[in-house]
Scaffold this motif. Structure first.
Motif, PDB file in Angstrom:
ATOM      1  N   TRP A  62       0.829  -1.207   0.000  1.00  0.00           N
ATOM      2  CA  TRP A  62       0.000   0.000   0.000  1.00  0.00           C
ATOM      3  C   TRP A  62       0.864   1.259   0.000  1.00  0.00           C
ATOM      4  O   TRP A  62       0.605   2.207  -0.751  1.00  0.00           O
ATOM      5  N   MET A  63       1.905   1.263   0.822  1.00  0.00           N
ATOM      6  CA  MET A  63       2.751   2.452   0.911  1.00  0.00           C
ATOM      7  C   MET A  63       3.557   2.658  -0.367  1.00  0.00           C
ATOM      8  O   MET A  63       3.714   3.804  -0.834  1.00  0.00           O
ATOM      9  N   GLY A  69       5.426   3.707  -6.533  1.00  0.00           N
ATOM     10  CA  GLY A  69       6.218   2.533  -6.863  1.00  0.00           C
ATOM     11  C   GLY A  69       7.638   2.548  -6.343  1.00  0.00           C
ATOM     12  O   GLY A  69       8.438   1.681  -6.723  1.00  0.00           O
ATOM     13  N   ARG A  70       7.994   3.497  -5.500  1.00  0.00           N
ATOM     14  CA  ARG A  70       9.357   3.546  -4.935  1.00  0.00           C
ATOM     15  C   ARG A  70       9.417   2.586  -3.739  1.00  0.00           C
ATOM     16  O   ARG A  70       9.162   2.936  -2.595  1.00  0.00           O
ATOM     17  N   ALA A  74       9.654   2.988   0.521  1.00  0.00           N
ATOM     18  CA  ALA A  74       8.596   2.434   1.376  1.00  0.00           C
ATOM     19  C   ALA A  74       9.179   1.478   2.418  1.00  0.00           C
ATOM     20  O   ALA A  74       8.773   1.494   3.586  1.00  0.00           O
ATOM     21  N   ALA A  75      10.135   0.645   2.006  1.00  0.00           N
ATOM     22  CA  ALA A  75      10.771  -0.277   2.952  1.00  0.00           C
ATOM     23  C   ALA A  75      11.536   0.479   4.032  1.00  0.00           C
ATOM     24  O   ALA A  75      11.513   0.104   5.210  1.00  0.00           O
ATOM     25  N   THR A  76      12.195   1.553   3.656  1.00  0.00           N
ATOM     26  CA  THR A  76      12.928   2.365   4.638  1.00  0.00           C
ATOM     27  C   THR A  76      11.990   3.001   5.653  1.00  0.00           C
ATOM     28  O   THR A  76      12.268   3.009   6.863  1.00  0.00           O
ATOM     29  N   ALA A 187      11.426  -5.480  -0.651  1.00  0.00           N
ATOM     30  CA  ALA A 187      11.575  -5.242  -2.096  1.00  0.00           C
ATOM     31  C   ALA A 187      11.676  -6.544  -2.892  1.00  0.00           C
ATOM     32  O   ALA A 187      10.980  -6.723  -3.894  1.00  0.00           O
ATOM     33  N   PRO A 188      12.535  -7.513  -2.495  1.00  0.00           N
ATOM     34  CA  PRO A 188      12.597  -8.773  -3.251  1.00  0.00           C
ATOM     35  C   PRO A 188      11.557  -9.790  -2.802  1.00  0.00           C
ATOM     36  O   PRO A 188      11.734 -10.993  -3.027  1.00  0.00           O
ATOM     37  N   GLY A 189      10.464  -9.331  -2.193  1.00  0.00           N
ATOM     38  CA  GLY A 189       9.459 -10.250  -1.671  1.00  0.00           C
ATOM     39  C   GLY A 189       8.878 -11.199  -2.703  1.00  0.00           C
ATOM     40  O   GLY A 189       8.840 -12.418  -2.474  1.00  0.00           O
TER      41      GLY A 189
END
Length: 389
Positions: A62-63, A69-70, A74-76, A187-189
């Motif tokens: 969602w984020m 799409g960044r 979002a992970a950070t 990211a590599p989920g």
């Protein structure tokens, strides 16, 4: 003689082959055991990282969509918020427990803690009545002397509490590292999920994708239904305890959180708190405090089953048994490991029971039963009579 020599030569080659195989298997076993010893300290951290990544992945999607799409950004952000979420409450609870113990020690030193005298009927208790009466009477007249007398018996329990504190500190540190590692798994989920499905396909090619999705949905459901609801209970209870000025509010909040997570329930804290409120507060504040604490129990009995049962095909009883059994066997991490294992086992058992009901005569879950054919009588003109002899 030639045949005997051939048999002896064959036995020697067989022995050499067996010895060579044993040496190779021993070397591989030693290498695997050595590798396990090196990796074992990181098993808990990696497991927590995977659980956090699976539980928070919908929020990450969602984020990342909101951020155009960044995915790395979002992970950070999620990792930073996770660290704040862990460090903030842990620090507040730790400081609150220390302050509560320090205030209790100061009250004991100043004589602010009063113990009522023991009842005379305590003497009539068998075996322990006289000694319990004497100790209680000493505590009612000189509490410090009573504590000094009981200190040698309390020393083993103090060591247990100290070890538990050390383990809790180490657990918080490992969890912080797990939050950081989980940030690199967002990211590599999708690629990691495909790799896991490929690995599970080698075990069960028909149900591999279903089992992976079941594990993910179970982790997310337990995280919402157990951890999320327990945090909500602790927040409501802690707010009420703080506003009411209850002694040891931080410690009681921590007790509510732990009791809710391990599925014991917060009644052990709620009931004494309500009794304290009606003895120490006015009627209206005590009534409001009672409503607040009853809300904590209502959330545990009403909201938690609804959240856990939502979105899962596994029965609620199986999930609850997995949560409780997982905590008893594996600790806090068993909250997620236990339900996942039992959910997969339940699906396998259900599939086996469905396949073994009627063999080939019973259609499988995705196969429709053949419709019965109706035999129609032939048309009048199509009847062919046999020639008469």
């Amino acid at each position: 003689m030639i045949e005997d020599q051939r048999e002896a030569s064959g036995r020697r080659r067989l022995n050499a082959t067996l010895i060579d195989l044993i040496i190779r298997l021993g070397a591989l076993g030693a290498l695997a055991y050595w590798s396990f010893l090196l990796v074992r300290p990181f098993v808990t951290i990696v497991t927590w990282s995977a659980i956090l990544a699976v539980a928070l992945y919908p929020i990450f999607e969602w984020m990342s969509g909101r951020l155009g799409g960044r995915r790395r950004l979002a992970a950070t952000i999620i990792t930073f918020l996770g660290l704040l979420f862990v460090i903030g409450p842990a620090t507040w609870l730790g400081l609150g427990v220390v302050d509560g113990l320090r205030a209790l020690a100061d009250r004991i030193d100043a004589g602010g803690v009063w113990v009522p005298p023991p009842p005379e009927t305590l003497r009539t208790w068998p075996f322990v009545g006289e000694s319990a009466y004497e100790f209680w009477e000493l505590a009612s007249t000189n509490l410090r002397s009573a504590l000094a007398q009981a200190l040698p018996q309390l020393k083993p329990y103090g060591e247990i509490a100290l070890d538990a504190t050390k383990n809790a500190g180490a657990g918080v540190f490992k969890f912080l590292i797990s939050v950081i590692i989980a940030g690199f798994l967002f990211a590599p989920g999708p690629a990691l999920v495909r790799a896991i499905k490929t690995a599970v396909t080698r075990i069960d090619s028909k149900r591999a994708e279903h089992f992976v999705e079941l594990a993910g949905s179970t982790i997310r459901t337990v995280s919402r239904g157990v951890i999320g609801v327990s945090l909500l209970q602790a927040a409501i209870g802690g707010l009420g305890l703080q506003l009411a000025g209850a002694p040891g509010a931080s410690l009681l909040t921590l007790c509510i959180l732990v009791l809710a997570i391990v599925q014991i329930g917060p009644l052990m804290v709620v009931v004494p708190s309500i009794i304290w409120a009606w003895t120490e507060m006015q009627t209206l504040p005590a009534l409001l405090f009672t409503c607040c604490m009853l809300t904590v129990t209502l959330v545990d009995n009403v909201l938690k089953p609804i959240v856990i049962a939502r979105g899962l095909t596994t029965p609620l009883l199986v999930i609850i048994v997995g949560v409780i059994g997982g905590v008893l066997v594996h600790g806090i991490i068993g909250l997620f490991v236990g339900p996942v294992v039992l959910a997969v086992a339940w699906e396998l058992l259900s599939a086996w029971a469905g396949d073994s009901k009627g063999g080939a005569l019973v259609p499988s879950a995705g196969e429709a039963a053949p419709e019965p054919r109706v035999i129609e009588p032939p048309a009048a003109g199509s009847i062919v009579h046999a020639p008469e002899r």
